[in-house]
Design a protein around this motif. Structure first.
Motif, PDB file in Angstrom:
ATOM      1  N   TYR A   1       0.824  -1.209   0.000  1.00 10.13           N
ATOM      2  CA  TYR A   1       0.000   0.000   0.000  1.00 10.13           C
ATOM      3  C   TYR A   1       0.862   1.265   0.000  1.00 10.13           C
ATOM      4  CZ  TYR A   1      -2.526   3.881   2.107  1.00 10.13           C
ATOM      5  OH  TYR A   1      -3.024   5.124   2.388  1.00 10.13           O
ATOM      6  N   PHE A   2       1.832   1.337   0.921  1.00  7.76           N
ATOM      7  CA  PHE A   2       2.654   2.535   1.031  1.00  7.76           C
ATOM      8  C   PHE A   2       3.533   2.744  -0.199  1.00  7.76           C
ATOM      9  CE2 PHE A   2       2.000   2.022   5.724  1.00  7.76           C
ATOM     10  CZ  PHE A   2       1.282   3.195   5.888  1.00  7.76           C
ATOM     11  N   ILE A   3       4.024   1.648  -0.765  1.00  7.25           N
ATOM     12  CA  ILE A   3       4.850   1.754  -1.970  1.00  7.25           C
ATOM     13  C   ILE A   3       4.032   2.309  -3.127  1.00  7.25           C
ATOM     14  CG2 ILE A   3       6.056   0.392  -3.731  1.00  7.25           C
ATOM     15  CD1 ILE A   3       6.883  -1.474  -1.361  1.00  7.25           C
ATOM     16  N   SER A   4       2.810   1.817  -3.294  1.00  9.75           N
ATOM     17  CA  SER A   4       1.940   2.294  -4.366  1.00  9.75           C
ATOM     18  C   SER A   4       1.651   3.785  -4.214  1.00  9.75           C
ATOM     19  CB  SER A   4       0.627   1.510  -4.373  1.00  9.75           C
ATOM     20  OG  SER A   4       0.849   0.155  -4.655  1.00  9.75           O
ATOM     21  N   GLN A   5       1.358   4.197  -2.992  1.00 11.66           N
ATOM     22  CA  GLN A   5       1.081   5.603  -2.740  1.00 11.66           C
ATOM     23  C   GLN A   5       2.296   6.456  -3.060  1.00 11.66           C
ATOM     24  OE1 GLN A   5      -0.877   6.575   1.032  1.00 11.66           O
ATOM     25  NE2 GLN A   5       0.312   8.462   1.132  1.00 11.66           N
ATOM     26  N   GLU A   6       3.471   5.956  -2.716  1.00 18.11           N
ATOM     27  CA  GLU A   6       4.716   6.703  -2.962  1.00 18.11           C
ATOM     28  C   GLU A   6       4.972   6.881  -4.459  1.00 18.11           C
ATOM     29  OE1 GLU A   6       8.092   8.753  -1.657  1.00 18.11           O
ATOM     30  OE2 GLU A   6       6.510   7.876  -0.429  1.00 18.11           O
ATOM     31  N   LEU A   7       4.672   5.855  -5.244  1.00 17.86           N
ATOM     32  CA  LEU A   7       5.078   5.864  -6.651  1.00 17.86           C
ATOM     33  C   LEU A   7       4.069   6.525  -7.593  1.00 17.86           C
ATOM     34  CD1 LEU A   7       6.822   2.394  -6.801  1.00 17.86           C
ATOM     35  CD2 LEU A   7       7.879   4.643  -6.778  1.00 17.86           C
TER      36      LEU A   7
END
Length: 271
Positions: free
Chosen positions: A202-208
């Motif tokens: 989830y956090f990786i997707s939001q970051e990218l």
């Protein structure tokens, strides 16, 4: 109406030469679509010289950060195991010991990889912005950068760093919660791994998606709302990035591929 007022629903991109089919309503199909965006990104990266040029610096930065995080993960795993269970037990407790060792190694490795992705995205944000912009031009058939954002280039960079630090803090809190789950024998270790994987994706997707979302004037709150409204799609994309950790050398492509996949996802959801 500003970009941040746009409802983050599954709106198909129809402007420009690229016309995407409807995003599946099924959560499983949306998950697979998010996963497949990475493959499409790789195909475009191999085909287009302009994209490869913009991806070079993120790859170099990712390589350096990956080496640092790998060493930290190895020593962190050894330290965590010895701190909690200094000596291997005997008898039936040996089974619990090895379950603990294996899940701890997987947990630390997964957290280190998630931290690597977030840190790499922050460190290469300037170059990732150029990559995302070039890809958007190709997909939408435009040459002008969207002017909906009132931020300066430096302001957008600071916003990206602030978002990355926020993600890092939340990942550390997740790490503490995951360690607490280890108090439950066997099942707690499995739940800890699942919990960390889902949160990391989830956090990786939001970051990218930041590179594209900032350019279109989306606030951090609007970006979080966009991801949360389309969990399956972004979990698929984030899970694909986490799986790249298992492929030697391919993990250096995670940031450029993630930025390209995030750009495609954002455009499909908002155009």
């Amino acid at each position: 109406m500003t970009s941040s007022d746009v409802s983050p629903s599954l709106i198909n991109a129809s402007a420009g030469p690229t016309a995407w089919p409807p995003i599946p309503k099924s959560a499983f199909s949306a998950f697979l679509l998010g996963f497949s965006l990475l493959g499409k990104s790789l195909a475009m990266l191999l085909k287009e010289p302009k994209l490869r040029r913009h991806a070079l610096w993120p790859i170099l930065i990712s390589t350096i950060v990956f080496c640092i995080m790998t060493l930290a993960a190895i020593f962190g795993t050894i330290a965590a195991i010895h701190a909690i269970w200094p000596e291997p037990p005997t008898g039936w407790l040996l089974i619990f010991y090895w379950v603990f060792v294996i899940t701890t190694a997987l947990l630390v490795g997964l957290l280190a990889y998630a931290l690597f992705l977030v840190a790499s995205a922050a460190a290469s944000s300037i170059f990732s912005e150029r990559l995302s912009e070039e890809l958007e031009h190709m997909l939408m058939g435009t040459t002008a950068t969207p002017s909906s954002s009132s931020q300066s280039f430096f302001g957008a960079f600071l916003d990206s760093v602030k978002g990355s630090l926020s993600s890092l803090l939340r990942l550390l809190l997740i790490a503490l919660a995951s360690l607490a789950l280890h108090l439950v024998p066997v099942l707690g270790s499995v739940l800890s791994l699942f919990f960390t994987w889902s949160a990391g994706a989830y956090f990786i997707s939001q970051e990218l998606i930041d590179a594209t979302a900032q350019r279109h004037g989306y606030s951090p709150a609007a970006r979080r709302k966009l991801v949360l409204s389309n969990k399956a799609l972004f979990l698929g994309m984030g899970s694909g990035l986490l799986l790249l950790a298992l492929l030697p050398l391919a993990n250096f492509l995670t940031v450029p591929l993630g930025v390209m996949a995030g750009t495609q996802a954002f455009l499909r959801l908002t155009r």
